[in-house]
Design an enzyme around this catalytic site. Structure first.
Site, PDB file in Angstrom:
ATOM      1  CG  HIS A  46      -2.183  -0.755   1.033  1.00  0.00           C
ATOM      2  ND1 HIS A  46      -2.884  -1.318   2.063  1.00  0.00           N
ATOM      3  CD2 HIS A  46      -2.879  -1.055  -0.087  1.00  0.00           C
ATOM      4  CE1 HIS A  46      -3.960  -1.918   1.596  1.00  0.00           C
ATOM      5  NE2 HIS A  46      -3.968  -1.772   0.298  1.00  0.00           N
ATOM      6  CD  GLU A  92      -2.032 -18.920 -11.669  1.00  0.00           C
ATOM      7  OE1 GLU A  92      -1.449 -17.982 -11.087  1.00  0.00           O
ATOM      8  OE2 GLU A  92      -3.220 -19.207 -11.467  1.00  0.00           O
ATOM      9  CG  ASP A 124       2.076 -17.868  -8.919  1.00  0.00           C
ATOM     10  OD1 ASP A 124       2.943 -17.471  -8.126  1.00  0.00           O
ATOM     11  OD2 ASP A 124       0.893 -18.039  -8.592  1.00  0.00           O
ATOM     12  CB  CYS A 176      -3.340 -10.345 -15.500  1.00  0.00           C
ATOM     13  SG  CYS A 176      -3.298 -12.060 -14.934  1.00  0.00           S
TER      14      CYS A 176
END
Length: 562
Positions: free
Chosen positions: A183, A425, A449, A496
């Site tokens: 964050h 992945e 991944d 993505c």
């Protein structure tokens, strides 16, 4: 010195080292446990009051959302219970009981596989330090009352500290810890402050230094920079401002290459505010909606209704633009108590994602029905994670059809032909892409991944992190294999993972046949600009040489010619 880029930009200024409140609390015992528990209730109220005030006065939607989430965490019954247990059973003082509880929860998040959740440990630290600042009667942070240009330096910065940055004087920040999806990093990118994380021995190296210059993109750091370096930095700062102005012009353009190939730049999101951010940034849809936080933020599984309202609101925000919703991607390495998941020796290869959903059909169906119901309000897609076999897809599709039947019987409308796709992945999925493509409507390559599994490398392990590379020849080959497999069945294939934001690879990925790039809101216009300036034909001519490469250096050398 060098670290990892968390937010791009050039900056320089006086070094300001931040204190770590956790380090200031040593083990101590309490003589008045009942009084400490009473004080805990008072402190909790003050923390929540502070966070609500910060949320109310937030300058951005991202900041507001983060402080709202922190307020919920501060009031979490489990956190309170752990603190009280430390006081009653271990006889810890209130300050040390809070620190111990915070460290325990931080360790649980840091042990998770997914970077997004791993880096939520910093949010736990933020809340813990806020409790300690009130208990110890010491300021949590005071970054607004500055009168000279500084670069913040610390072990890490919490989101609360980052949000208080006065951009007039705080020119950037550098930390020993932290990650690019934390964050703190998100806020840094939102307020456009350069940031570098993961710098080894940072505090030790700056103790006798006065100033610092940083390149937030490359992660390079110069201690006590020369006048020549400062002059170069000033030139770069002027160039950056011009680049931001140029990128703003790409918000509403179509993502079409110089030789006429139409692609899409989509957004990766986890929340309502994320959806608003990628929409405002000009994204042509959502390529990845992570749903895990819905299951991790409470002490019980979210109801079908709660999920439906969440997906519906995002669908309405995006309008006719596509929204790809990844079904629950959680596993044995993630602490979700109500799922009663057993500890595993190797959770990275264990009981997770689709494997749980096919076993816990009740959980899976709640989510699927919620998505289907929300599909009546927008252009939604279902994406299944961690797929390795055709059998898993077929089983999932049977369950999806059962959910459709249940909704029809109740007279509830939904998109009867909602697209169903999978994440690629796992290397096995890439190798079997031509067969898997016959079962689904689209692919999305999850490079984070895929790279780890292909090279057998944990990118968070400093000893071997250099093995993790977007440019590894085996990774490029698997991507090519995936795209070729998709093409045989005429389905689209997007990306993505973090690799989609790597600007040096945009043109190569276009040449390989990728149809969409899904990135963070801050990368939308830069990726679109690269696509528009790319030539698919030119990139395709280079692919044979790329595929014959035996190391990343030769691939990088070839890409320089594009």
């Amino acid at each position: 010195m060098i670290g990892r880029s968390a937010s791009p930009g050039f900056a320089y200024g006086k070094i300001l080292v931040l204190e770590d409140l956790l380090d200031s609390v040593e083990e101590s015992k309490t003589g008045t446990p009942s009084e400490d528990i009473t004080k805990l209730i008072e402190v909790t109220s003050k923390v929540i009051e502070e966070l609500n005030e910060l949320s109310k006065n937030s300058e951005s939607k991202d900041q507001k959302e983060i402080f709202e989430a922190h307020s919920m965490l501060a009031n979490d019954p489990g956190f309170k219970k752990e603190i009280i247990k430390n006081i009653e059973k271990s006889n810890f003082s209130l300050a040390f009981a809070v620190k111990s509880a915070g460290l325990k929860y931080m360790a649980q998040f840091e042990a998770l596989e997914d970077d997004y959740f791993k880096e939520r440990a910093l949010d736990i630290k933020d809340i813990t330090c806020r409790f300690l600042s009130i208990i110890l009667d010491r300021p949590f942070s005071n970054l607004k009352n500055l009168n000279e240009n500084v670069i913040l330096v610390g072990k890490d910065l919490t989101p609360s500290q980052t949000s208080q940055i006065n951009k007039e004087f705080v020119k950037g920040f550098i930390t020993e810890l932290g990650g690019v999806t934390s964050h703190t990093a998100i806020i840094a990118r939102t307020i456009q402050v350069p940031a570098i994380v993961g710098v080894k021995n940072l505090i030790e190296n700056v103790l006798d230094k006065k100033s610092i210059a940083m390149d937030g993109l490359s992660g390079k750091i110069h201690l006590d920079p020369s006048e020549e370096t400062i002059s170069l930095w000033n030139d770069e700062i002027v160039k950056e401002k011009e680049l931001r102005r140029i990128l703003d012009n790409y918000k509403n353009k179509e993502s079409i290459t110089s030789d006429g190939e139409k692609l899409s730049v989509l957004g990766n999101i986890s929340s309502i505010d994320d959806a608003k951010s990628v929409s405002e940034a000009g994204a042509e849809g959502v390529g990845l909606l992570r749903t895990e936080f819905l299951f991790m933020e409470t002490n019980s599984a979210p109801s079908e209704e709660k999920q439906y309202q969440f997906y519906k609101e995002i669908a309405e925000i995006m309008g006719t633009r596509p929204v790809t919703i990844r079904t629950l991607d959680i596993g044995g390495d993630k602490e979700v108590s109500y799922l009663n998941l057993e500890k595993e020796d190797n959770p990275f290869l264990g009981y997770r994602a689709i494997r749980i959903c096919l076993d816990r059909v009740d959980l899976f169906k709640d989510q699927l029905r919620a998505i289907l119901r929300a599909s009546a309000y927008g252009n939604l897609k279902i994406m299944l994670p961690m797929i390795a076999t055709c059998s898993e897809i077929r089983k999932a599709k049977v369950i999806i059809e059962e959910c459709k039947t249940e909704l029809r019987e109740k007279g509830i409308s939904f998109n009867e032909s909602i697209p169903v796709g999978i994440m690629i992945e796992i290397p096995a999925a890439a190798i079997m892409a031509d067969q898997l493509a016959k079962e689904v409507d689209f692919f999305s390559i999850g490079t984070n991944d895929l790279i780890q599994y292909t090279i057998a490398v944990d990118r968070m392990n400093d000893k071997i992190a250099d093995l993790y590379s977007f440019y590894d020849p085996s990774v490029i080959r698997l991507i090519k294999m995936t795209i070729d497999g998709a093409r045989k069945s005429g389905i689209e294939v997007g990306m993505c993972g973090s690799m989609a934001s790597e600007l040096t690879l945009t043109e190569l990925l276009v040449g390989l046949g990728l149809t969409s790039f899904s990135v963070t809101s801050g990368s939308v216009t830069s990726v679109r600009k690269n696509i528009i300036e790319s030539s698919k034909k030119n990139a395709q001519e280079l692919i044979p040489e790329i595929l014959e490469s035996t190391d990343r250096e030769s691939i990088l050398a070839a890409l320089e010619r594009l």
